[in-house]
Each structure stands twice: as C-alpha cells, then as structure tokens.
Enzyme design. Structure first.
Site, PDB file in Angstrom:
ATOM      1  N   SER A 132       0.860  -1.198   0.000  1.00 51.49           N
ATOM      2  CA  SER A 132       0.000   0.000   0.000  1.00 51.49           C
ATOM      3  C   SER A 132       0.885   1.233   0.000  1.00 51.49           C
ATOM      4  O   SER A 132       1.995   1.216   0.557  1.00 51.49           O
ATOM      5  CB  SER A 132      -0.891   0.025   1.244  1.00 51.49           C
ATOM      6  OG  SER A 132      -1.505   1.296   1.386  1.00 51.49           O
ATOM      7  N   TYR A 146      -2.065  -0.582  10.393  1.00 51.72           N
ATOM      8  CA  TYR A 146      -2.128  -0.927   8.965  1.00 51.72           C
ATOM      9  C   TYR A 146      -0.838  -0.502   8.269  1.00 51.72           C
ATOM     10  O   TYR A 146      -0.254  -1.274   7.495  1.00 51.72           O
ATOM     11  CB  TYR A 146      -3.337  -0.256   8.322  1.00 51.72           C
ATOM     12  CG  TYR A 146      -3.524  -0.589   6.858  1.00 51.72           C
ATOM     13  CD1 TYR A 146      -3.929  -1.856   6.448  1.00 51.72           C
ATOM     14  CD2 TYR A 146      -3.316   0.373   5.870  1.00 51.72           C
ATOM     15  CE1 TYR A 146      -4.111  -2.162   5.105  1.00 51.72           C
ATOM     16  CE2 TYR A 146      -3.498   0.085   4.522  1.00 51.72           C
ATOM     17  CZ  TYR A 146      -3.904  -1.184   4.141  1.00 51.72           C
ATOM     18  OH  TYR A 146      -4.083  -1.482   2.811  1.00 51.72           O
TER      19      TYR A 146
END
Ligand code: NDP
Length: 237
Positions: A132, A146
């Site tokens: 990501s 995350y």
C-alpha cells in the site's frame, strides 16, 4: 495484454476487489489461475465459473493451511499475494486480537507464501505482493497498525529479492492508493478525506492495479526486483 499461456499462477486472496481483478486479468491473458479465499465462497465460485479459474478455500491467517495450499500448486510461474485486511481507529481503543489478525494476514502470510512458493518456482518466476502507499505515507490518524503491516512488506521484498535474485526470480510490491473495493468504497465515509490527499481526485479501479500486476508478472519486467511500484493517484507525492 501479455501472453500468459501455459503459466501456472496462484493468487492468494482472489475472491473480491483487487484480487478478483487480478484473477480476471491473468485468466483473460491465458494463464492457468488458481486463487484462494477465506469467507466469500459464493463470490469465489462465481468468479471461478466466469473466468475459468480455480477457487480454493484456504485461510491465509492459518500458516499451515497457507503453506500446504502453496505447496500443493507445484512449480508456480507467478505468485500474487493480495489478501489483506484493514483495521483503522484509535490506537488506544482498537481490539488487540483484530490487530494481530491483520498482522497475520498482511505480514506473516506474504512471507510464508513467498518463501514456500520459491522452493518449487522455476528460474525466472515472479512474486508480487500487494502492499500500500500507506507503507510510505500515513497522513491521517488511526492507521498506525495498517501502515506497520505495509511497511513490513517493503522490508520483506527488499530482502527476498536478494535471496531469490540469483535464480532470476523477482519479487516486488505493488502499492495502491485508494481503490474502489469493499475495503475502501469510492462512496464511503472516508472518500472525501482520501481524495483530499490525491493529485488525481478519484479512487483507482481494481483493473488499473491488475494491469500493473500483469506487467510485473510478464517477460518485460525481469530486471525489476526488490522494488515498490506505487499506483496511488499521487497520494504519496
Ligand atoms: P477487499 O476487502 O475488497 O478484498 C480482500 C480480499 O482478500 C478478498 O478476496 C478476501 O477474501 C481476501 N482475504 C482477506 N483475508 C483473507 C484470508 N485470511 N485468507 C484468504 N483470503 C483473504 O480488499 P481490497 O481488494 O481492497 O484489497 C486487496 C489488497 O490491496 C489488500 O492487501 C489491501 O491491503 C490492499 N490495498 C487496498 C487498497 C484499497 O484502497 N482498496 C489500497 C491499498 C492497498 P474473502 O472475502 O473470501 O475472505
């Protein structure tokens, strides 16, 4: 389009969203694709039927199940590790088990799947992990855990590129920005905040991510390894 005829591909986490787009793209390009899923049986069976791919129920959070699944596919030409979960919120309030489960799926699973695949992978194979842009930048509160998982993917990609490079096996991370999926819907409550960070003020489409994966999986990308290919509409710019 790249010709993947005769190529043996496994996508970890392919029933929905970005993973499903990757399954569709590589199947359309001629590959023999299998993909795993954990909870979305109906979506997985529908995707398998519409693309001619094979759906395998296998929980990426279960290390032995994951390793057995990868081993069972034999010599993979391409492994794509896409499965991921997203837990956002106040770090002082978030459930510790949910955080650990996210680390299991987003960090432990990619590592064990990549290493297991490399045991039987032919020279010149390809491993692609969906990281990501949050591995590089987390410009809002509540995303620490995350971001931790996606930064961890970067370290793994750097290191395994060194381990597998002598065999011509490449490993790279694809780092999307906001992409319109169940995880991050384009009409969801976070959309306006997300768009405020972007140069191109829209969510990405799963097929745009699949196109980059297809390039990295193909013959032109043999000199790209240990890298992070960011496809994020300028989120990290
Ligand atoms: P979705 O939630 O839409 O889909 C997640 C997919 O992963 C599903 O197919 C799901 O299968 C599978 N999966 C989740 N947990 C497991 C598990 N334990 N075992 C096997 N499969 C599992 O997410 P996205 O498509 O949006 O995300 C895909 C990847 O892209 C993730 O790694 C995510 O972190 C990353 N990403 C997404 C972004 C976005 O904005 N959407 C941005 C940047 C990165 P099932 O439902 O069957 O359990």
């Amino acid at each position: 389009m790249t010709d993947f005829a005769g190529k043996n591909v496994l996508v970890i986490g392919g029933s929905r969203g970005i993973g499903a787009a990757i399954v569709s793209r590589l199947s359309a390009d001629g590959a023999k694709v299998a993909f795993t899923y954990a909870g979305s049986r109906e979506a997985a069976l529908d995707l398998a039927a519409s693309t001619g791919s094979e759906a395998i129920r296998s929980d990426a959070a279960n290390r032995q199940e994951l390793i057995d699944t990868v081993r069972g596919r034999g010599g993979l030409d391409v492994l794509v590790i896409n499965a991921g979960t997203l837990v956002l919120g106040d770090a002082l309030e978030l459930d510790a088990d949910a955080i650990d489960h996210m680390i299991d799926v987003n960090v432990r699973a990619p590592y064990h799947a990549a290493v297991e695949a490399a045991r039987q992978m032919p020279d010149g194979g390809r491993i692609i992990v969906i990281g990501s842009t949050n591995g590089d930048r987390i410009p809002f509160a509540g995303g620490a855990a995350y971001a931790l998982t996606k930064s961890a993917v970067q370290g793994m990609v750097r290191g395994l590129a060194r381990d597998f490079g002598p065999r011509g096996i490449t490993i790279n991370a694809v780092q999307p920005g906001p992409v319109d999926t169940d995880m991050n819907p384009a009409d969801g409550p976070m959309a306006d905040t997300m768009h405020s960070f972007l140069a191109i003020k829209r969510h990405g489409r799963p097929d745009e991510i699949a196109g980059l994966v297809a390039y990295l999986a193909g013959p032109e990308a043999g000199f790209i390894t240990g890298s992070f290919q960011t496809i994020d509409g300028g989120f990290a710019a």
